[in-house]
Design a protein around this motif. Sequence first.
Motif, short mmCIF file in Angstrom:
data_model
loop_
_atom_site.label_atom_id
_atom_site.label_comp_id
_atom_site.label_asym_id
_atom_site.label_seq_id
_atom_site.Cartn_x
_atom_site.Cartn_y
_atom_site.Cartn_z
N SER A 137 0.85 -1.19 0.00
CA SER A 137 0.00 0.00 0.00
C SER A 137 0.88 1.24 0.00
O SER A 137 2.02 1.21 0.47
N VAL A 151 -5.99 1.85 -0.13
CA VAL A 151 -5.62 1.10 -1.33
C VAL A 151 -4.64 0.00 -0.94
O VAL A 151 -3.84 0.16 -0.01
N CYS A 176 -2.38 -3.51 -2.95
CA CYS A 176 -2.12 -4.37 -4.08
C CYS A 176 -1.83 -5.75 -3.53
O CYS A 176 -1.01 -5.91 -2.61
N THR A 210 -4.06 2.65 -8.58
CA THR A 210 -4.21 3.21 -7.22
C THR A 210 -2.94 3.83 -6.67
O THR A 210 -3.00 4.54 -5.67
N ASP A 221 -4.55 -4.72 -8.14
CA ASP A 221 -4.49 -3.36 -7.64
C ASP A 221 -5.90 -2.97 -7.18
O ASP A 221 -6.83 -2.99 -8.00
N CYS A 222 -6.06 -2.64 -5.91
CA CYS A 222 -7.41 -2.52 -5.32
C CYS A 222 -7.61 -1.26 -4.49
O CYS A 222 -6.67 -0.73 -3.90
N ARG A 223 -8.86 -0.88 -4.40
CA ARG A 223 -9.32 0.10 -3.41
C ARG A 223 -10.09 -0.68 -2.36
O ARG A 223 -10.85 -1.59 -2.69
N CYS A 233 -11.78 -5.83 -1.02
CA CYS A 233 -10.98 -5.00 -1.91
C CYS A 233 -11.53 -5.04 -3.33
O CYS A 233 -11.60 -6.12 -3.94
N GLN A 289 -9.17 -2.61 -9.19
CA GLN A 289 -9.12 -1.50 -10.14
C GLN A 289 -8.33 -1.87 -11.39
O GLN A 289 -8.60 -1.37 -12.48
#
Length: 168
Positions: A27, A70, A72, A107, A120-122, A137, A140
């Motif tokens: 992150s 965020v 990953c 992100t 790759d996430c929010r 998560c 993205q």
Amino acid sequence: MMELTQNQLDFREGMSRMGAGVNLITSDGTGGKHGLVASAVCSVTDTPPTLLVCVNRAAFVHDKLLENRVVCVNVLAAHHQDLSGVFARYVEGVDRFSHGDWITKDTGAPVLADANVAFDCRIGSVVEQGSHSVLFCNIQAVHLPEKSDRGLVYFSRDYHHLETNRAL
């Protein structure tokens, strides 16, 4: 420190016998750049694409991940075993990101360039359960390198490398 019950000890032993992929959760944001190793990761749904990640609330990076919102999920390959060791324990002042080749996607969370796959996430929502937070998560971007390596799993308190029969 509280002593564990027999049920807790049996649970831990049982879980050690359930092989799991080794993931590096990274992150970056207002809480700084951070990472930790996690095996408690799984898919939730593909509509919308969502993963869950379980993080111990006592972990140094826990609050930083929530502040950044965020993450990953970098799925490690067999050749990342040493990198996993670098991220397994937090040591003040050590730049763990000086190990490995890092890029970013949507992100801004660090993406391991040669991970078998990186999500790759929010962070969409968080549920508190016992000693952990369950992070839901929202994906993205997905980083799929051209080639992948043998998988890295943790089973019976040790690393194991998964072989593949197909050319990738």
